[in-house]
Design an enzyme around this catalytic site. Sequence first.
Site, PDB file in Angstrom:
ATOM      1  N   GLU A  67       0.840  -1.215   0.000  1.00  0.00           N
ATOM      2  CA  GLU A  67       0.000   0.000   0.000  1.00  0.00           C
ATOM      3  C   GLU A  67       0.870   1.259   0.000  1.00  0.00           C
ATOM      4  OE1 GLU A  67      -2.917  -0.540  -0.780  1.00  0.00           O
ATOM      5  OE2 GLU A  67      -2.994  -2.682  -0.291  1.00  0.00           O
ATOM      6  N   ASP A  96       3.595  -4.595  -5.923  1.00  0.00           N
ATOM      7  CA  ASP A  96       4.106  -5.853  -5.364  1.00  0.00           C
ATOM      8  C   ASP A  96       5.634  -5.861  -5.365  1.00  0.00           C
ATOM      9  OD1 ASP A  96       1.724  -6.988  -4.768  1.00  0.00           O
ATOM     10  OD2 ASP A  96       1.653  -8.358  -6.477  1.00  0.00           O
TER      11      ASP A  96
END
Lengths: 158, 291
Positions: B160, B219
């Site tokens: 995030e 990611d």
Amino acid sequence: MDVIIQIVVFVALLAVGYLAGRRAEAKHYRSIIAREKALGAILVFPERLPPAIHPAPASQLVSGSVVISVDYFKRFVAGLRMIIGGRLTSYESLLDRARREAVLRMKEEAQALGADQVFNVKFETASISKGASKSIGSVEVLAYGTALIPRTRAAARH
Amino acid sequence: MQPPDTDPRDREQDAPPAGRYANPPIPEGINVTDEHPLREFVWLGGGMLAAVVVLVIVFAWLGHIVGSLVPFETERRLAGSIGQYLGPASDEPDRAQLQALADRLTAADPLPEGMSISVHLLDDDEINAFATLGGHIVVARGLVEAMPSENALALVLAHEIAHVRERHVIRTLSRGVLTSLAMAVLFGAAEGDLPESFAGQAGITAGLTFSRAQEREADALALRGVHALYGHVAGASALFDLLTDSGRYTPPEWLSTHPQDGKRSDALEALARGNGWPLAGELTPLPARPQ
């Protein structure tokens, strides 16, 4: 998940609209062509006045009205067509059917009256939902004219 | 030359000449075309899809640029008081732990100048976390509880944080605004709501490609962050296996905002191997929570 349901519903509606619409159209055209042949003896003319015939035939208003609805497929294709323009072929066949069906109904009425000619034939078209979105996409075609019912000379003397 | 106008009634008496008053059969196919309707459908539908895809790509690219041009302070201002409404204040200790973990991550892998992260805890059983405008990150309690180790939780937070760092939130926002504006202008003109919603759906689906690209980028950055913090990436790829096993519903990838869990896990492993980041290491347990 929602997206998949939406896509499935959309494709199903398109398929149902396409298959049912095609089938109905083919069936309707077969019926139209057969009935046009059968009612070929009743002549229709756009002229306002018939030729002077003696004895003067009786006349009566005859009309035929049809309301047809568009199917999901035709409506979708027409919606796409409206972006780039061109012949709205998906609606053309629909209106062709409606006009011919309206004339046939008018002729059937004339035949029932014993008439053999209809003069002053006119068409009217009305949109049922006036283009409002999310309503029934349908159109009415009305054909009307003056049916001439021949009188025998004997009958005319009375 | 027009023939002199004569009243037909003058010429035609009792017996009108044959042919003048007759209804010869009209040939078929004047008002209808025998072109197959599916042909038109394929051309128009395919053309529209292609137009939408090109439109989405062009405007997504523009939105990307516009989003990047917005300074982080402006984004923070735009976010306004969002922070106040995210996460309950009653769970301060839990929230503080999450914030501390996020701070450790940003210390190990520093954010650009002027950027900051605020973590919020959402009282929800769902396994979910998201980043929103202004560096606000929301983590659902269900996710924290499902995490097997601090390392896995750190990967989620780092993911995030990467969305914030790469300005994904503001970019997605400006992309969305620009593409829907363009779609409304172009396809809103089409009569009927059918093609419009069709175009809208196609646009959203095409736009998901960008969303998935952002997830992959986040990611990769998250794994870098986790490596920077712990010196190894153990427990990271296990996270996606856990999500796959959790039995949650995942749509096919082309309809999804995220790549498939299995692919994400494989990509992380490949990235770790490529960079020589150890895949094994000591896992840090999560602090025991008072029952």
